[in-house]
Design a protein around this motif. Structure first.
Motif, mmCIF file in Angstrom:
data_model
loop_
_atom_site.group_PDB
_atom_site.id
_atom_site.type_symbol
_atom_site.label_atom_id
_atom_site.label_comp_id
_atom_site.label_asym_id
_atom_site.label_seq_id
_atom_site.Cartn_x
_atom_site.Cartn_y
_atom_site.Cartn_z
ATOM 1 N N ALA A 46 0.849 -1.206 0.000
ATOM 2 C CA ALA A 46 0.000 0.000 0.000
ATOM 3 C C ALA A 46 0.876 1.244 0.000
ATOM 4 C CB ALA A 46 -0.924 -0.015 1.214
ATOM 5 N N PHE A 50 0.691 4.258 -2.911
ATOM 6 C CA PHE A 50 0.306 5.654 -2.699
ATOM 7 C C PHE A 50 1.497 6.588 -2.798
ATOM 8 C CE2 PHE A 50 -3.275 3.315 -1.035
ATOM 9 C CZ PHE A 50 -4.340 4.038 -1.533
ATOM 10 N N SER A 238 -8.060 5.619 -8.500
ATOM 11 C CA SER A 238 -9.126 5.705 -7.491
ATOM 12 C C SER A 238 -10.511 5.675 -8.133
ATOM 13 C CB SER A 238 -8.947 6.952 -6.630
ATOM 14 O OG SER A 238 -9.015 8.094 -7.429
ATOM 15 N N ASP A 244 -11.554 17.335 -5.280
ATOM 16 C CA ASP A 244 -10.698 17.560 -4.119
ATOM 17 C C ASP A 244 -9.501 16.615 -4.083
ATOM 18 O OD1 ASP A 244 -12.196 15.337 -3.640
ATOM 19 O OD2 ASP A 244 -13.394 16.238 -2.043
ATOM 20 N N GLU A 248 -4.363 17.319 -0.884
ATOM 21 C CA GLU A 248 -3.308 16.990 0.078
ATOM 22 C C GLU A 248 -1.905 17.129 -0.515
ATOM 23 O OE1 GLU A 248 -3.337 12.959 1.316
ATOM 24 O OE2 GLU A 248 -4.209 12.231 -0.527
ATOM 25 N N PHE A 282 3.803 8.166 4.367
ATOM 26 C CA PHE A 282 2.660 7.255 4.334
ATOM 27 C C PHE A 282 2.693 6.298 5.528
ATOM 28 C CE2 PHE A 282 0.463 3.356 3.284
ATOM 29 C CZ PHE A 282 -0.727 3.821 2.780
ATOM 30 N N THR A 286 0.239 5.639 8.760
ATOM 31 C CA THR A 286 -0.253 4.283 8.994
ATOM 32 C C THR A 286 0.085 3.828 10.410
ATOM 33 O OG1 THR A 286 0.020 3.731 6.684
ATOM 34 C CG2 THR A 286 -0.049 1.900 8.221
ATOM 35 N N ASN A 289 -2.133 5.625 12.860
ATOM 36 C CA ASN A 289 -3.489 5.078 12.760
ATOM 37 C C ASN A 289 -3.564 3.708 13.422
ATOM 38 O OD1 ASN A 289 -5.039 7.048 11.526
ATOM 39 N ND2 ASN A 289 -4.397 6.442 9.468
ATOM 40 N N VAL B 192 -9.797 5.886 10.973
ATOM 41 C CA VAL B 192 -8.923 6.760 10.181
ATOM 42 C C VAL B 192 -9.716 8.004 9.777
ATOM 43 C CG1 VAL B 192 -7.480 4.927 9.225
ATOM 44 C CG2 VAL B 192 -9.548 5.607 8.017
ATOM 45 N N HIS B 193 -8.992 9.044 9.408
ATOM 46 C CA HIS B 193 -9.662 10.233 8.890
ATOM 47 C C HIS B 193 -9.663 10.180 7.362
ATOM 48 C CE1 HIS B 193 -10.425 12.812 12.414
ATOM 49 N NE2 HIS B 193 -9.561 11.985 12.961
ATOM 50 N N ALA B 197 -13.242 12.738 1.501
ATOM 51 C CA ALA B 197 -12.804 12.669 0.101
ATOM 52 C C ALA B 197 -12.463 11.223 -0.217
ATOM 53 C CB ALA B 197 -11.594 13.564 -0.114
ATOM 54 N N GLN B 198 -12.906 10.723 -1.376
ATOM 55 C CA GLN B 198 -12.694 9.314 -1.718
ATOM 56 C C GLN B 198 -11.214 8.966 -1.755
ATOM 57 O OE1 GLN B 198 -15.328 7.633 -1.646
ATOM 58 N NE2 GLN B 198 -17.028 8.706 -2.589
ATOM 59 N N THR B 199 -10.381 9.837 -2.347
ATOM 60 C CA THR B 199 -8.968 9.494 -2.507
ATOM 61 C C THR B 199 -8.255 9.419 -1.154
ATOM 62 O OG1 THR B 199 -8.613 11.822 -2.986
ATOM 63 C CG2 THR B 199 -8.600 10.328 -4.854
ATOM 64 N N VAL B 200 -8.602 10.343 -0.248
ATOM 65 C CA VAL B 200 -7.959 10.332 1.071
ATOM 66 C C VAL B 200 -8.415 9.113 1.862
ATOM 67 C CG1 VAL B 200 -7.631 11.606 3.215
ATOM 68 C CG2 VAL B 200 -7.814 12.846 1.067
ATOM 69 N N GLN B 202 -9.464 6.292 0.661
ATOM 70 C CA GLN B 202 -8.848 5.102 0.057
ATOM 71 C C GLN B 202 -7.427 4.917 0.579
ATOM 72 O OE1 GLN B 202 -8.442 5.388 -4.175
ATOM 73 N NE2 GLN B 202 -7.729 3.297 -4.408
ATOM 74 N N LYS B 203 -6.680 6.014 0.605
ATOM 75 C CA LYS B 203 -5.279 5.961 1.010
ATOM 76 C C LYS B 203 -5.157 5.532 2.482
ATOM 77 C CE LYS B 203 -1.945 9.258 2.109
ATOM 78 N NZ LYS B 203 -1.858 10.649 2.301
ATOM 79 N N ASN B 204 -5.945 6.169 3.343
ATOM 80 C CA ASN B 204 -5.783 5.884 4.771
ATOM 81 C C ASN B 204 -6.355 4.530 5.160
ATOM 82 O OD1 ASN B 204 -4.433 8.247 4.977
ATOM 83 N ND2 ASN B 204 -6.137 9.412 5.819
ATOM 84 N N ALA B 206 -6.355 1.945 3.100
ATOM 85 C CA ALA B 206 -5.361 0.998 2.586
ATOM 86 C C ALA B 206 -4.190 0.871 3.549
ATOM 87 C CB ALA B 206 -4.867 1.447 1.215
ATOM 88 N N GLY B 207 -3.842 1.955 4.203
ATOM 89 C CA GLY B 207 -2.718 1.937 5.133
ATOM 90 C C GLY B 207 -2.996 1.133 6.383
ATOM 91 N N ILE B 208 -4.211 1.278 6.933
ATOM 92 C CA ILE B 208 -4.476 0.645 8.237
ATOM 93 C C ILE B 208 -4.954 -0.798 8.073
ATOM 94 C CG2 ILE B 208 -6.891 1.361 8.500
ATOM 95 C CD1 ILE B 208 -6.283 1.855 11.456
ATOM 96 N N TYR B 226 -16.933 4.939 -1.247
ATOM 97 C CA TYR B 226 -16.391 4.365 -2.484
ATOM 98 C C TYR B 226 -14.884 4.152 -2.357
ATOM 99 C CZ TYR B 226 -15.411 3.905 -7.508
ATOM 100 O OH TYR B 226 -14.992 3.471 -8.728
ATOM 101 N N GLN B 230 -12.756 0.626 -2.623
ATOM 102 C CA GLN B 230 -11.583 0.435 -3.481
ATOM 103 C C GLN B 230 -10.410 -0.123 -2.686
ATOM 104 O OE1 GLN B 230 -11.671 0.799 -6.646
ATOM 105 N NE2 GLN B 230 -12.371 2.781 -7.333
#
Lengths: 320, 337
Positions: A46, A50, A238, A244, A248, A282, A286, A289, B192-193, B197-200, B202-204, B206-208, B226, B230
């Protein structure tokens, strides 16, 4: 400062790039220990996926930052949103239009970058203001153009952006090759040498016959181009573009460059460090979290850890 | 210059006083002050506003109702915008505020100048303004109520939160925590936060994910479902029950899963058309009707049965929407009394 680092640039550069990778490995190990060793490989997968996007925009940002103090590209978020919207709309879900869509988004990105340098050179606006205001213009264009439209990427494009080989994302492998090519460009070509020369002393570089204007124009154009590439790939990855999705990258694109060991004062760039820094950022999130840290603690920890990593691995000691 | 504007404010206030007595809004001007336009929800909100107020102007119910959006999502910028709207002599300002408290000064100035202020979604605390608030905590709680019915034996939950430090995120989170306290068979195994937003998201997620045990359900805040789906797919994990947030991409994905393998979930959010509800409330106030200061917006909840119908009414890239009628406003006003 430059006089001192000229004597031993190899060791310092290597230390700077090693630092961000060591930091990434440390936070990864910490997350692994906490979760009892499960899922470490997936976590790395992952992280690679990313980080790819941060590396692509980070390299563009690095070229600009390396040309000296004050040079920065803040129009990346808007460019990503616009390029993503253009890519998805032009491709229109058809495999046959992937190349056209990709070309359109790259062209849009490069145009934004070139326009940025126009504002800086012709209107004499400082880069930070010029790119910030162009970000607003580009973001508004993306809103008007996309109207929040989330067109699905063509199946072949979505498959490509999410494909993996033995658990390693294909896109990440491409980004490693891309970073390697850019490292060679920076170290071995006239353009790369010119970027660093301008970053060390713009006037001296000009007097020495470096094509200052052309080089700076190229750095901004490339940064826009890479942001455009990132927008198109991110939209494929995605499952569609959103307004948006670039948000980031405003500060993160600068953070990966600086943590990666590129000097904010210019004249010293570090490509592999960007990979290390992207993985580090990243994995840091993680890890926090995984620990279940609240938002407040997480932000404070992120800030403190970044400061610590830069202090320890920044490498370049002031010459006093 | 200043003197001139003061005189015009006084003149407008005088006209306003006279107008209010005649209980007719045909000559009234209502402005929308909006702090942000950069996502699909806000885009739909502005579109609904244009559609409904455009018709109201054509029907002669109000004179005009333009929308103004600030560029930077900053309270100071929106305060300046409100001051401009006061000087331009609007009779009412419908407000989606950047901050619940930072605009209170400007709102108070508007009230003192005789301008009616109706805040919605992002409401303000200034007592002279009206508030059409969302019961965000309830939005969190209904998710757990639904899960309790579907998974009576309990489940592992992943919580996706919104943007850290924003009031809405805290409220929905509180509702979810209250729901978990009510049904102790549920356990939040990760949080996670996703920043809505879908992309954020998805990223977070995927990380956890790699560090989590089996996740049975995902509770969300909207705009993140969504992306979560993903992330689960990319990690080759079984798709859990993901609560959706009415976005077109989320509903489309749900419909695909429903057709493919009878996937069941629910979706809840606020219809962006709430701006039109605020418009009608402002119109009622200008009409001299008694309106309580605090009202609650109804949710737009989508279930398995009405998914197709709602998806058909949602435009690509948008959010499931309802545009409110004058009658709806009367209902909301009546239920607040």
């Amino acid at each position: 400062m430059n006089g001192l680092s000229k004597g031993m640039p190899r060791a310092l550069l290597e230390k700077a790039w090693l630092g961000s990778f060591l930091a990434a490995a440390a936070v990864w190990a910490a997350a692994m220990i906490y979760s009892g060793g499960q899922g470490g490989g997936q976590m790395l997968g992952a992280a690679l996926s990313f980080s790819t996007f941060f590396v692509i925009v980070g390299i563009g940002q690095m070229l600009i930052i390396a040309t000296g103090p004050g040079n920065v590209d803040l129009s990346i978020p808007g460019t990503i949103a616009l390029a993503g919207a253009i890519a998805m709309k032009v491709m229109d879900g058809e495999d046959s239009l992937i190349v056209v869509g990709l070309a359109a988004s790259l062209a849009a990105g490069a145009a934004v970058g070139a326009a940025n340098y126009g504002l800086i050179r012709v209107l004499r606006i400082p880069p930070i203001i010029a790119t910030l205001s162009s970000n607003l213009l580009v973001q508004s264009t993306a809103i008007a153009y996309g109207r929040g439209l989330r067109v699905k990427p063509p199946p072949a494009f979505a498959d490509f952006t999410t494909a993996t080989v033995f658990g390693v994302p294909v896109l990440a492998l491409c980004a490693v090759v891309f970073a390697a090519v850019m490292a060679v460009v920076l170290a071995r070509t006239v353009f790369g040498r010119s970027v660093l020369a301008i970053g060390q002393n713009m006037r001296a570089a000009w007097l020495a016959g470096v094509a200052v204007d052309r080089t700076r124009l190229l750095t901004y154009t490339l940064s826009g181009l890479f942001a455009g590439l990132c927008g198109a790939l991110l939209a494929g990855f995605s499952g569609g573009s959103s307004l948006d999705m670039g948000m980031e990258y405003l500060l993160a694109s600068i953070a990966v460059v600086v943590i990666g060991g590129t000097s904010v004062a210019g004249g010293k760039a570090n490509v592999p460090g960007i990979w290390g820094a992207a993985l580090f950022l990243f994995l840091l999130l993680t890890m926090l979290n995984t620990f279940g840290a609240g938002a407040g603690v997480r932000l404070v920890m992120t800030g403190l850890i970044i400061i610590a990593v830069i202090t320890m691995a920044g490498g370049d000691k002031p010459a006093r | 210059m200043l003197k001139k504007s003061l005189i015009s404010v006084a003149a407008v206030s005088a006209i306003f006083m006279a107008g209010a007595a005649s209980a007719d809004t045909a000559d009234k001007r209502i402005a929308l002050s909006n702090n942000y336009a950069g996502n699909s929800w806000r885009q739909a909100m502005l579109k609904s506003w244009d559609k409904v107020t455009g018709k109201a102007v054509a029907d002669g119910i109000v004179k005009e109702a333009p929308a103004f959006t600030t560029a930077e999502n900053q309270a100071t910028e929106q305060a300046a915008q409100i001051q401009n709207l006061i000087l331009q002599g609007y009779d009412a300002i419908v407000l989606n505020a950047a901050s619940p408290t930072a605009l209170n000064g400007a709102v108070k100035e508007a009230c003192s100048a005789g301008v009616t202020v109706v805040s919605f979604d992002g409401v303000v605390t200034e007592p002279c303004a009206w508030r059409i608030a969302v019961d965000f905590a309830k939005m969190g709680e209904v998710q757990l109520d639904y899960l309790a019915k579907r998974m009576a034996g309990g489940a592992n939950l992943l919580e996706i939160r919104g943007l850290a430090g924003v009031f809405v995120d805290d409220e929905i989170h509180k509702g979810i925590v209250a729901g978990v306290a009510k049904y102790p068979q549920f356990k939040i195994v990760g949080s996670v936060h996703g920043d809505w937003a879908q992309t954020v998201a998805q990223k977070n997620v995927a990380g956890i994910l790699p560090s989590l045990p089996k996740v049975d359900a995902v509770v969300t805040q909207g705009g993140d479902g969504y992306g979560a789906a993903q992330a689960f797919k990319a990690a080759n994990r079984p798709t859990p029950l993901i609560v959706m947030g009415n976005r077109h991409d989320e509903l489309t994905w749900w419909k695909q899963q429903k057709d493919a393998n009878k996937y069941e979930t629910m979706s809840v959010s606020i219809a962006p058309g709430v701006s039109t509800l605020a418009f009608w409330v402002a119109q009622q106030i200008l009409d001299g009707k008694p309106v309580p200061k605090d009202m609650i917006v109804p949710f737009l909840r989508i279930d398995q049965e009405n998914l197709e119908q709602n998806l058909a009414n949602t435009e690509p890239g948008g959010v499931a929407n309802v545009e409110y009628l004058q009658a709806d406003a009367l209902k909301v006003i009546a239920s607040a009394k």
